[in-house]
Design a protein around this motif. Structure first.
Motif, short mmCIF file in Angstrom:
data_model
loop_
_atom_site.label_atom_id
_atom_site.label_comp_id
_atom_site.label_asym_id
_atom_site.label_seq_id
_atom_site.Cartn_x
_atom_site.Cartn_y
_atom_site.Cartn_z
N GLY A 1 -28.28 1.14 -42.68
CA GLY A 1 -28.69 -0.04 -41.94
C GLY A 1 -27.54 -0.94 -41.56
O GLY A 1 -27.59 -1.63 -40.54
N ALA A 2 -26.47 -0.95 -42.39
CA ALA A 2 -25.32 -1.81 -42.10
C ALA A 2 -24.50 -1.31 -40.93
O ALA A 2 -23.66 -2.04 -40.39
N ILE B 1 -33.55 10.96 -31.80
CA ILE B 1 -32.82 9.76 -32.20
C ILE B 1 -31.35 10.05 -32.49
O ILE B 1 -30.49 9.81 -31.66
N CYS B 2 -31.06 10.57 -33.67
CA CYS B 2 -29.63 10.73 -34.00
C CYS B 2 -29.36 11.92 -34.91
O CYS B 2 -28.58 11.81 -35.86
N GLY B 3 -30.05 13.02 -34.66
CA GLY B 3 -29.72 14.26 -35.33
C GLY B 3 -29.87 14.24 -36.84
O GLY B 3 -30.89 13.81 -37.38
N ASN B 4 -28.80 14.70 -37.52
CA ASN B 4 -28.86 14.89 -38.97
C ASN B 4 -29.17 13.61 -39.72
O ASN B 4 -29.87 13.62 -40.72
N SER B 5 -28.62 12.49 -39.26
CA SER B 5 -28.87 11.21 -39.95
C SER B 5 -30.35 10.85 -39.90
O SER B 5 -30.91 10.38 -40.90
N ALA B 6 -30.99 11.05 -38.74
CA ALA B 6 -32.42 10.75 -38.62
C ALA B 6 -33.25 11.69 -39.48
O ALA B 6 -34.22 11.27 -40.12
N ILE B 7 -32.88 12.96 -39.52
CA ILE B 7 -33.60 13.93 -40.35
C ILE B 7 -33.48 13.55 -41.82
O ILE B 7 -34.47 13.52 -42.56
N MET C 1 -33.03 2.55 -32.68
CA MET C 1 -34.47 2.76 -32.81
C MET C 1 -34.85 3.45 -34.11
O MET C 1 -36.04 3.56 -34.44
N LEU C 2 -33.86 3.91 -34.87
CA LEU C 2 -34.16 4.60 -36.12
C LEU C 2 -34.94 3.71 -37.08
O LEU C 2 -35.88 4.17 -37.74
N GLY C 3 -34.56 2.44 -37.16
CA GLY C 3 -35.23 1.53 -38.08
C GLY C 3 -36.72 1.42 -37.80
O GLY C 3 -37.56 1.53 -38.71
N GLN C 4 -37.07 1.21 -36.54
CA GLN C 4 -38.48 1.07 -36.18
C GLN C 4 -39.26 2.35 -36.47
O GLN C 4 -40.40 2.31 -36.95
N VAL C 5 -38.64 3.49 -36.16
CA VAL C 5 -39.31 4.77 -36.40
C VAL C 5 -39.54 4.99 -37.90
O VAL C 5 -40.61 5.44 -38.32
N LEU C 6 -38.55 4.65 -38.72
CA LEU C 6 -38.69 4.83 -40.16
C LEU C 6 -39.80 3.94 -40.73
O LEU C 6 -40.56 4.36 -41.61
#
Length: 341
Positions: free
Chosen positions: A88-89, A141-147, A232-237
């Motif tokens: 998140g940072a 979103i962002c590949g491995n990090s999102a997974i 957008m990762l935060g909202q999806v999570l």
């Protein structure tokens, strides 16, 4: 020695064998990634992917005994959750302001359609729901990090994480190699191609590699669009967390409304956006987030049944390919509608 320390020391000792095994895999992965970067200019296959592949290979040749289980388990779950918090940072909403309102809206539309479309493509191809979610998050979103971030929220197994990361990573590299051919075929300017690269390539370093053939403007626009997707990762999570913690009646279970690490992720994202996290510590938090994720992937790999991953290879590969085609098609339409360039 107090009673607290008397209990903590034996507990820590129980973790050491499994942690040591995971750390050893991480060190080998880091060395191999450095060798790859030395010979090819950059690590096309990231340390994270190498770690999960080594973990799978080790598990295929040797099953770690009971003494290794506590350390492997805490690496695969708790340390991965800590990595999600630290991630998140690395995200700032200032990126949104730089993108501009129309481009921002276009990126949001592409990501949302890609998420739902990729998920349903995976389900139509017979992927289990959790694996379909991982593939959709990775590509959209962002590949491995999102997974890696989505996996603990939806309760994904090691087999599902390994399959989604392995096949997404390989096809992601192929996109980087062949995407530059799209610019002359579509008659795109450097600016338009930068948007296309930012929307279709899932990792920031790979966006740079894919956009570089068309120059600095393409690289800058591609990076901007990619970072906006990451935001957008935060909202999806949060949405995944809400859906994952409904009780059997279908109502929200407020006791488990959002996992602790998602609250931490959003909290650090807000602090970073408000400028309350000193820039000097951002490289440190980013470093820890990266390597804790690699450590968790090594642990997940050690729990993978390679036969299960092999059986799912065909459907996962097809799902990833069709998902990438969908994202590419939506991106081309969006670029045309916004008249970028």
């Amino acid at each position: 020695m107090g009673p607290l320390m008397s209990n903590l020391i034996p507990s820590a000792r129980r973790l050491l064998p499994g942690l040591a095994l995971c750390v050893a895999i991480v060190l080998v992965s880091a060395v191999l990634a450095e060798i790859e970067a030395h010979f090819f200019g950059q690590a096309w296959i990231e340390a994270l992917v190498i770690a999960i592949l080594i973990g799978v290979a080790v598990r295929s040749l040797w099953t770690p005994g009971a003494a290794f289980k506590p350390g492997i388990d805490i690496s695969a779950k708790f340390l991965l959750e800590v990595a999600v918090v630290l991630l998140g940072a690395s995200i700032s909403t200032a990126t949104v302001l730089a993108a501009g309102p129309y481009l921002l809206l276009g990126i949001i539309v592409v990501v949302v359609i890609a998420l739902f479309g990729s998920y349903w493509l995976g389900r139509l191809l017979g992927l289990p729901p959790r694996l379909a979610v991982l593939v959709a998050c990775g590509n959209s979103i962002c590949g491995n990090s999102a997974i890696a971030a989505a996996a603990p929220i939806i309760g994904a197994t090691g087999d599902e994480v390994a399959a989604s990361i392995a096949f997404t990573a390989v096809l992601g590299v192929l996109i980087v190699l062949f995407l530059p051919l799209a610019a002359p075929l579509l008659h795109y300017s450097a600016l338009e191609y930068g948007v296309l690269a930012g929307l279709t390539v899932y990792a920031v370093p790979q966006v740079l590699a894919a956009a570089a053939p068309l120059g600095l403007i393409s690289v800058q626009m591609g990076t901007l669009v990619k970072l906006t997707r990451v935001l957008m990762l935060g909202q999806v999570l949060v949405v995944l967390g809400l859906r994952a913690h409904r009780d059997l009646s279908g109502r929200l279970s407020f006791r488990k409304l959002v996992p602790w690490f998602i609250i931490g992720f959003v909290g650090l994202l807000v602090l970073r956006s408000l400028g309350l996290i000193p820039n000097a510590i951002l490289p440190v938090t980013g470093w820890f987030a990266t390597w804790l994720t690699v450590l968790a992937m090594a642990a997940l790999g050690l729990g993978v049944d390679v036969r299960t991953v092999a059986r799912s290879g065909g459907p996962v590969t097809l799902a990833v390919v069709l998902s990438l085609v969908l994202i590419g098609a939506i991106s081309v339409v969006m670029i045309h509608l916004l008249r970028i360039g």
